[in-house]
Design a protein around this motif. Structure first.
Motif, PDB file in Angstrom:
ATOM      1  N   VAL A 148       0.813  -1.215   0.000  1.00  0.00           N
ATOM      2  CA  VAL A 148       0.000   0.000   0.000  1.00  0.00           C
ATOM      3  C   VAL A 148       0.849   1.269   0.000  1.00  0.00           C
ATOM      4  CG1 VAL A 148      -2.063  -1.012   1.045  1.00  0.00           C
ATOM      5  CG2 VAL A 148      -0.218  -0.200   2.508  1.00  0.00           C
ATOM      6  N   SER A 149       2.160   1.156   0.226  1.00  0.00           N
ATOM      7  CA  SER A 149       3.027   2.325   0.122  1.00  0.00           C
ATOM      8  C   SER A 149       3.443   2.524  -1.331  1.00  0.00           C
ATOM      9  CB  SER A 149       4.261   2.161   1.016  1.00  0.00           C
ATOM     10  OG  SER A 149       4.950   0.962   0.704  1.00  0.00           O
ATOM     11  N   GLN A 150       3.951   3.711  -1.637  1.00  0.00           N
ATOM     12  CA  GLN A 150       4.366   4.027  -2.999  1.00  0.00           C
ATOM     13  C   GLN A 150       5.558   3.154  -3.410  1.00  0.00           C
ATOM     14  OE1 GLN A 150       2.744   6.296  -5.108  1.00  0.00           O
ATOM     15  NE2 GLN A 150       1.251   6.106  -3.460  1.00  0.00           N
ATOM     16  N   PRO A 151       5.584   2.679  -4.660  1.00  0.00           N
ATOM     17  CA  PRO A 151       6.685   1.800  -5.100  1.00  0.00           C
ATOM     18  C   PRO A 151       8.061   2.436  -4.950  1.00  0.00           C
ATOM     19  CG  PRO A 151       4.876   1.760  -6.680  1.00  0.00           C
ATOM     20  CD  PRO A 151       4.562   2.844  -5.710  1.00  0.00           C
ATOM     21  N   SER A 152       8.151   3.755  -5.078  1.00  0.00           N
ATOM     22  CA  SER A 152       9.447   4.431  -4.998  1.00  0.00           C
ATOM     23  C   SER A 152       9.833   4.824  -3.580  1.00  0.00           C
ATOM     24  CB  SER A 152       9.430   5.687  -5.874  1.00  0.00           C
ATOM     25  OG  SER A 152       8.414   6.582  -5.447  1.00  0.00           O
ATOM     26  N   ALA A 167      -0.506   5.239   8.687  1.00  0.00           N
ATOM     27  CA  ALA A 167       0.685   6.089   8.791  1.00  0.00           C
ATOM     28  C   ALA A 167       1.918   5.192   8.807  1.00  0.00           C
ATOM     29  CB  ALA A 167       0.632   6.946  10.053  1.00  0.00           C
ATOM     30  N   TYR A 168       3.029   5.720   8.317  1.00  0.00           N
ATOM     31  CA  TYR A 168       4.296   4.997   8.345  1.00  0.00           C
ATOM     32  C   TYR A 168       5.439   5.987   8.185  1.00  0.00           C
ATOM     33  CZ  TYR A 168       3.550   5.299   3.263  1.00  0.00           C
ATOM     34  OH  TYR A 168       3.282   5.747   1.993  1.00  0.00           O
ATOM     35  N   GLU A 171       4.434   9.646   6.422  1.00  0.00           N
ATOM     36  CA  GLU A 171       3.418   9.719   5.374  1.00  0.00           C
ATOM     37  C   GLU A 171       2.115   9.131   5.896  1.00  0.00           C
ATOM     38  OE1 GLU A 171       4.681   8.069   1.678  1.00  0.00           O
ATOM     39  OE2 GLU A 171       6.256   9.574   1.370  1.00  0.00           O
ATOM     40  N   VAL A 172       0.999   9.714   5.473  1.00  0.00           N
ATOM     41  CA  VAL A 172      -0.326   9.332   5.965  1.00  0.00           C
ATOM     42  C   VAL A 172      -1.270   9.168   4.777  1.00  0.00           C
ATOM     43  CG1 VAL A 172      -2.349  10.127   7.271  1.00  0.00           C
ATOM     44  CG2 VAL A 172      -0.050  10.414   8.215  1.00  0.00           C
ATOM     45  N   ARG A 200       0.600  10.945   1.579  1.00  0.00           N
ATOM     46  CA  ARG A 200       1.276  12.229   1.468  1.00  0.00           C
ATOM     47  C   ARG A 200       2.155  12.456   2.694  1.00  0.00           C
ATOM     48  NH1 ARG A 200      -3.403  16.704   1.982  1.00  0.00           N
ATOM     49  NH2 ARG A 200      -2.044  17.522   0.358  1.00  0.00           N
ATOM     50  N   ALA A 201       3.258  13.174   2.493  1.00  0.00           N
ATOM     51  CA  ALA A 201       4.161  13.504   3.588  1.00  0.00           C
ATOM     52  C   ALA A 201       3.533  14.597   4.428  1.00  0.00           C
ATOM     53  CB  ALA A 201       5.506  13.947   3.044  1.00  0.00           C
TER      54      ALA A 201
END
Length: 522
Positions: A277-281, A299-300, A335-336, A350-351
């Motif tokens: 679920v996080s962005q690949p980059s 959040a992470y 990021e949330v 988003r950060a």
């Protein structure tokens, strides 16, 4: 005169009084004794008037005009000066003796213990192979916390539950825990409790999920977790669905990513397979998830791909064999993203903290309008050192506010210097408070409730506690609470805090009642 009539040599004749020279020694001794007594008395009076008064524990303080040895202490409400120096207590013990997990040692002879069995004035009694606990949660029956202890020839994972007033506690056994794993992570699901724990297997590790309803345990499907070193794991329930999040390395091993799976709360069967679920980059780790009306907040921590390495080698020395490698200090931020009840993202992550920051740890709770309050520690010093800053930020579905530093650095706000203890090496813990206020209550008014509680436990001193508004703003100072001592708050609902105190190999769980108390003059 005849020789027989002469007086003996050196003696006075019988018919004459002793001459005056023989009387002087007796009179001189009497006067000398009186003089010595006067001098000694004067010295005693001088020392009593000029010596500083001794405080508690033998410590001295400057003499104050009109003060006496029986003057009230700084925390005595009858002492106006002491009341002005130290904030009034906001917490008090609630309920009976604490609930003990394990075998507690005999109570030491010393100061009165605080709520939960901790000693506010001394270090906690730690011992090897002690009971370990994780984050706590609330459910309709009160409080719950994951725990593990040495038993049955190994380590046993369990869930401890306490009633809301702390009067009733019990332990529910889950399973034997193999390997060096953390205690189970728990979340409330109405009248039930969800627990997620890691278990080694042939492919690395698996995530096992269970539902505890009373004393009945229902196990769900196992999820493959991978072989990465991180033990980060979280679970939450919203409606009829539950989601589990964890971090795992990508197949090429170049970065970490956040994984998510969902299950049905009623049957504990898997609904969706694990997916990123996080962005690949993005190199992401340490996920947290919390339920909100209609879905979840995810959040992470995200970090830059190229870390800035701080080394003790001289500038310009590119030889890796001779350069002394220091601790890697990376740019890390939070990021949330919001999710619906199925665990699907409804917006791109988003950060919400600066990307040039150094977020070491964070925690979260719900805030105003079902938004998300995050508290984080930003510090570019090596981990475990003192210093750094504690900041908060409010995130809504429509966007995030500006992060604000509330403790630490040169921008500390609303923290009385005589009460603030500094950030130290502790990390923030956010606990939910009352979502509203007492009737007619204003911020800081007597009897009002905090929207959230911020706690910072520190091995070098007592735990610090602060109240936050529903926007994540500091409401009063961050300072120690006498009833809390060195205990660690692990869960909260309304104005009740569940506090854990280590006691040898055991762990004591007690409940405190905390409100936004203020001096009676206000």
């Amino acid at each position: 005169m005849e020789p027989s009539q002469r007086a003996p040599q050196g003696s006075a004749p019988a018919d004459r009084r002793p001459p005056p020279p023989e009387e002087e020694p007796e009179g001189f001794a009497w006067k000398g004794a009186l003089g010595v007594a006067l001098v000694v008395g004067a010295l005693v009076v001088w020392r009593a008037c000029s010596a500083p008064e001794s405080g508690a524990g033998g410590s001295s303080a400057p003499a104050t005009p009109g003060a006496s040895a029986a003057a009230p202490g700084a925390n005595d409400p009858a002492d106006p000066a002491g009341a002005a120096a130290l904030p009034p207590p906001r917490c008090a013990a609630a309920g009976p003796a604490p609930f003990v997990i394990g075998d507690a040692p005999p109570a030491p002879r010393g100061p009165e213990q605080g709520a939960g069995g901790g000693e506010p004035t001394g270090p906690e009694d730690l011992a090897p192979f002690a009971v370990e606990i994780g984050r706590g949660t609330t459910f309709s029956g009160g409080f719950a916390v994951g725990a593990q202890r040495e038993a049955e020839g190994g380590t046993v994972a369990m869930v401890a539950t306490l009633s809301a007033d702390g009067a009733q506690g019990k332990l529910v056994r889950l399973a034997r825990s193999r390997g060096d794993m953390d205690p189970p992570v728990v979340a409330g699901a109405g009248g039930a409790i969800l627990a997620a724990m890691l278990e080694p297997n042939a492919g690395g590790r698996a995530i096992k999920i269970a539902k505890i309803d009373g004393e009945h345990v229902t196990w769900g499907a196992e999820l493959a977790e991978g072989r990465d070193e991180s033990l980060a794991l979280d679970v939450a329930a919203s409606g009829e669905r539950a989601v589990v999040v964890w971090d795992d390395v990508t197949r090429d091993g170049k970065r970490s990513r956040i994984m998510l799976a969902s299950a049905d709360v009623g049957t504990m069967r898997s609904v969706t397979s694990p997916r990123p679920v996080s962005q690949p980059s993005t190199d992401a780790e340490t996920p947290r998830v919390i339920a909100r009306p209609g879905g979840y907040w995810l959040a992470y921590i995200a970090r830059a791909e190229e870390p800035a390495r701080r080394a003790s080698a001289k500038a310009g020395d590119d030889d890796e064999d001779t350069a002394a490698a220091g601790e890697t200090i990376t740019h890390q931020w939070i990021e949330v993203a919001p999710m619906d009840e199925t665990g699907a993202l409804t917006n791109t992550p988003r950060a919400i903290t600066p990307k040039d920051g150094h977020v070491l740890a964070y925690d979260l709770t719900l805030g105003e309008d079902d938004g998300l309050i995050l508290a984080f520690r930003d510090d570019d010093t090596p981990s475990g050192s003192s210093g750094g800053r504690i900041g908060t930020v409010l995130v809504r579905l429509g966007g995030a506010g500006e992060p604000r530093v509330i403790v630490g650095g040169d921008r500390e706000q609303d923290t009385p210097p005589e009460a603030a203890l500094g950030v130290g090496a502790g990390v923030p813990a956010l606990l939910p408070g009352s979502r509203g206020r007492a009737p007619g209550g204003q911020p800081g008014a007597a009897g009002a409730h905090a929207a959230a509680w911020l706690a910072i436990a520190n091995a070098s001193g007592p735990t610090q506690l602060a109240a936050l508004t529903a926007r994540g703003e500091l409401e009063g100072g961050l300072h120690a609470e006498p009833a809390l001592g060195r205990g660690e708050p692990i869960a909260a609902q309304a104005e009740a805090l569940l506090v854990a105190h280590p006691a040898g190999k055991a762990m004591k769980l007690g409940v405190l009642r905390c409100t936004l108390a203020t001096p009676a003059s206000k």
